[in-house]
Design a protein around this motif. Structure first.
Motif, short mmCIF file in Angstrom:
data_model
loop_
_atom_site.label_atom_id
_atom_site.label_comp_id
_atom_site.label_asym_id
_atom_site.label_seq_id
_atom_site.Cartn_x
_atom_site.Cartn_y
_atom_site.Cartn_z
N ARG A 1 40.70 -5.64 -37.04
CA ARG A 1 41.45 -6.89 -37.14
C ARG A 1 42.94 -6.64 -36.92
N THR A 2 43.59 -7.58 -36.29
CA THR A 2 45.03 -7.48 -36.08
C THR A 2 45.74 -7.47 -37.42
N LEU A 3 46.61 -6.46 -37.61
CA LEU A 3 47.34 -6.26 -38.87
C LEU A 3 46.41 -6.09 -40.06
N GLY A 4 45.13 -5.84 -39.77
CA GLY A 4 44.18 -5.57 -40.84
C GLY A 4 43.51 -6.79 -41.43
N PHE A 5 43.98 -8.00 -41.06
CA PHE A 5 43.37 -9.18 -41.69
C PHE A 5 43.25 -10.38 -40.75
N ILE A 6 43.81 -10.33 -39.56
CA ILE A 6 43.77 -11.45 -38.63
C ILE A 6 42.62 -11.28 -37.64
N GLY A 7 41.77 -12.30 -37.52
CA GLY A 7 40.68 -12.25 -36.56
C GLY A 7 39.53 -11.37 -37.00
N GLU A 8 38.70 -10.99 -36.04
CA GLU A 8 37.53 -10.15 -36.29
C GLU A 8 37.58 -8.92 -35.38
N PRO A 9 36.88 -7.84 -35.76
CA PRO A 9 36.81 -6.68 -34.86
C PRO A 9 36.23 -7.07 -33.51
N GLY A 10 36.68 -6.41 -32.45
CA GLY A 10 36.19 -6.72 -31.11
C GLY A 10 35.96 -5.46 -30.30
N VAL A 11 35.16 -5.59 -29.24
CA VAL A 11 34.83 -4.47 -28.37
C VAL A 11 35.38 -4.75 -26.98
N ASN A 12 36.20 -3.85 -26.44
CA ASN A 12 36.78 -4.02 -25.12
C ASN A 12 35.71 -3.72 -24.07
N VAL A 13 35.30 -4.74 -23.33
CA VAL A 13 34.17 -4.63 -22.41
C VAL A 13 34.48 -3.71 -21.24
N LEU A 14 35.65 -3.85 -20.63
CA LEU A 14 36.00 -3.03 -19.47
C LEU A 14 36.04 -1.55 -19.84
N GLN A 15 36.72 -1.22 -20.92
CA GLN A 15 36.82 0.18 -21.31
C GLN A 15 35.46 0.76 -21.67
N LEU A 16 34.62 -0.04 -22.31
CA LEU A 16 33.28 0.43 -22.66
C LEU A 16 32.44 0.68 -21.41
N ASN A 17 32.50 -0.23 -20.44
CA ASN A 17 31.73 -0.05 -19.22
C ASN A 17 32.22 1.14 -18.40
#
Length: 295
Positions: free
Chosen positions: A268-284
């Motif tokens: 999360r941004t700053l530890g509390f904003i939003g949800e964890p995410g996965v970068n699709v381009l970097q993963l692929n």
């Protein structure tokens, strides 16, 4: 000799203009350019571009599609979330669809116009995407208020006394004739398919929930576009939903794919904003580097 007041005022304004032009038109922009070239910041200033084999393949900040020439998902790649920016992930046309939760009725295709596909409302877009993701991943793609065929389950219900009284007629608004409606009857009245050009404004728009699970298997970010249309990330849940398909296409084990998902998951941004995410381009790109698809 003392200058006239009007001339002194004009000269003062000219001096201010010259000073402000030098400071904010030249010095400040050059300072910002210099700061942007500081090691560690240059990549961000250039757009966080991602290279592969010496060729720029995208940006870590902008999503992209991983489909074939016909728009079909490539099974060896993780798929991004939908995008309403131009033709998809167009940074020059960043936007949302501007469709809201009350947009549940489709515009039916005109049978007299060749290849007319009509216009889907937000509900049908979500239903169609969920059905397609379910078929691609081999899971249940059903959602509340969606028909098995992947359109919004919405009826126009007519009552004897306007909005009250016994039901006299029911029409499945998003299923154009000669389709078979998703329900046969509604409160004892046979449900009709919808006909292009007919006015159904006299009926009460009634979404029908159906028997889909309260928490769909397909995550929300798999069926809805972001506000910018450029999101480079997907949810952790959507990434893991795709893991089995990608693993099979690349001859990997699902746990190994899961480890890569974890590696490219940001918190999360700053530890509390939003949800964890996965970068699709970097993963692929990591999959291509370590587990290329064999022809």
């Amino acid at each position: 000799m003392r200058l006239p007041a009007w001339l002194a005022q004009h000269l003062a304004a000219l001096r201010a203009l010259l000073v402000l032009t030098v400071v904010f038109g030249l010095a400040y922009p050059l300072l910002m350019v210099a700061v942007a070239r500081i090691p560690g910041l240059a990549g961000h200033a250039d757009g966080s571009l991602v290279d592969k084999g010496g060729k720029t393949v995208g940006s870590a900040l902008i999503g992209q599609s991983f489909t074939d020439a016909d728009g079909n998902p490539l099974k060896q790649y993780f798929q991004s979330r939908p995008s309403a920016a131009g033709d998809g992930y167009d940074p020059t046309s960043t936007s949302a669809s501007n469709l809201g939760p009350e947009n549940v009725v489709d515009t039916l295709p005109d049978p007299s116009v060749k290849d007319d596909e009509g216009k889907q409302g937000l509900l049908t877009q979500v239903c169609a995407r969920s059905k397609a993701v379910g078929e691609l991943e081999g899971v249940d793609g059903s959602r509340p208020y969606c028909t098995p065929g992947g359109v919004g389950a919405v009826l126009a219900v007519y009552h004897r006394d306007g909005a009250t009284g016994p039901v006299t007629r029911a029409v499945s608004l998003n299923e154009a004739c000669p389709a078979t409606p998703f329900v046969t009857t509604w409160q004892g009245v046979t449900v009709e398919c919808a006909k292009f050009g007919e006015d159904y404004s006299g009926g009460v728009v009634t979404p029908v929930r159906g028997n889909a699970p309260d928490k769909p298997v397909v995550p929300a970010d798999a069926v809805t576009a972001s506000g910018s249309g450029l999101d480079p990330q997907i949810s952790v849940a959507y990434a893991h939903l795709q893991a089995a398909r990608v693993a099979a296409a690349r001859g990997m084990s699902v746990p190994d794919v899961g480890k890569l998902i974890d590696k490219y998951t940001t918190g999360r941004t700053l530890g509390f904003i939003g949800e964890p995410g996965v970068n699709v381009l970097q993963l692929n790109l990591a999959l291509d580097a370590g587990h290329p698809v064999r022809g």
